[in-house]
Scaffold this motif. Structure first.
Motif, PDB file in Angstrom:
ATOM      1  N   ARG A 160      80.271  43.056  -1.827  1.00  9.80           N
ATOM      2  CA  ARG A 160      79.666  42.700  -0.545  1.00  9.80           C
ATOM      3  C   ARG A 160      79.634  43.880   0.424  1.00  9.80           C
ATOM      4  N   ARG A 161      79.993  45.051  -0.046  1.00  8.55           N
ATOM      5  CA  ARG A 161      80.026  46.216   0.845  1.00  8.55           C
ATOM      6  C   ARG A 161      78.617  46.584   1.292  1.00  8.55           C
ATOM      7  N   GLY A 162      78.549  47.216   2.444  1.00  9.97           N
ATOM      8  CA  GLY A 162      77.261  47.631   2.988  1.00  9.97           C
ATOM      9  C   GLY A 162      76.557  46.525   3.757  1.00  9.97           C
ATOM     10  N   GLN A 163      77.242  45.416   3.991  1.00  8.64           N
ATOM     11  CA  GLN A 163      76.646  44.281   4.703  1.00  8.64           C
ATOM     12  C   GLN A 163      77.205  44.117   6.110  1.00  8.64           C
ATOM     13  N   GLY A 164      77.986  45.087   6.565  1.00  8.14           N
ATOM     14  CA  GLY A 164      78.520  45.028   7.923  1.00  8.14           C
ATOM     15  C   GLY A 164      79.807  44.234   8.058  1.00  8.14           C
TER      16      GLY A 164
ATOM     17  N   MET B 212      71.809  41.889   8.182  1.00 12.19           N
ATOM     18  CA  MET B 212      73.225  41.679   7.927  1.00 12.19           C
ATOM     19  C   MET B 212      73.432  40.242   7.464  1.00 12.19           C
ATOM     20  N   ALA B 213      74.296  40.063   6.491  1.00  8.18           N
ATOM     21  CA  ALA B 213      74.615  38.742   5.971  1.00  8.18           C
ATOM     22  C   ALA B 213      75.275  37.907   7.067  1.00  8.18           C
ATOM     23  N   GLU B 214      75.137  36.595   6.965  1.00  3.73           N
ATOM     24  CA  GLU B 214      75.779  35.702   7.926  1.00  3.73           C
ATOM     25  C   GLU B 214      77.286  35.732   7.674  1.00  3.73           C
ATOM     26  N   ILE B 215      78.013  36.332   8.598  1.00  7.31           N
ATOM     27  CA  ILE B 215      79.455  36.502   8.461  1.00  7.31           C
ATOM     28  C   ILE B 215      80.127  35.975   9.721  1.00  7.31           C
ATOM     29  N   THR B 216      81.184  35.210   9.512  1.00  7.84           N
ATOM     30  CA  THR B 216      82.020  34.717  10.599  1.00  7.84           C
ATOM     31  C   THR B 216      83.416  35.270  10.372  1.00  7.84           C
TER      32      THR B 216
END
Length: 154
Positions: A93-97, A1-5
């Motif tokens: 960016r879909r599919g990255q949680g 998963m991409a680094e997401i905040t």
């Protein structure tokens, strides 16, 4: 998963947030309207307004997703629930949680506020979204009715 905040939107996020919100409007075939965009932006920055918002940001602090939600009284439970009005992720960016991260953060907010549950609507054709939503709960059997109301004198 991409680094997401996930965090509340800040003034500096307007351009990116507005691009996401306009993408959301386009997805649901709602004509783009600068007044609507400005109104929603003002709501989510007004501490007295019910509407709240979160943005999912990438490792460079760029918004890549949004969630708009608010408290809603529920008479049959004698309690307050949370209504998720809008959820949108940058299509590239879909599919990255990102959507899951936004929903999970809204659920955390519900717990903190003591809201009984989180609910939302989607359209039948939103198959990608529904795959995510189905992982949280079974769809309800309620049918939405929406009656347009023209303000008096309008």
């Amino acid at each position: 998963m991409a680094e997401i905040t996930v965090r509340p939107p800040e003034d500096r996020d307007f351009e990116a947030w507005s691009g996401l919100f306009r993408g959301y409007m386009a997805f649901y075939q709602v004509p783009e309207n600068a007044t609507t965009v400005a109104t929603v932006w003002s709501w989510i920055h007004d501490p007295q307004h019910l509407m709240q918002a979160l943005v999912a940001v990438d490792s460079e602090d760029r918004p890549v997703g949004l969630a708009h939600f608010h408290a809603m009284p529920r008479s049959l439970g004698g309690n307050t629930v949370c209504y998720l009005s809008d959820l949108f992720t940058d299509p590239e960016r879909r599919g990255q949680g990102i959507g899951r991260r936004l929903i999970d953060t809204v659920i955390e907010r519900c717990r903190a506020e003591g809201w009984a549950n989180l609910r939302w609507l989607t359209q039948e054709f939103n198959y990608d979204g529904r795959r995510l939503y189905d992982s949280y709960a079974r769809r309800s059997d309620f049918i939405l009715y929406a009656v347009p109301v023209v303000p008096a004198g309008g």
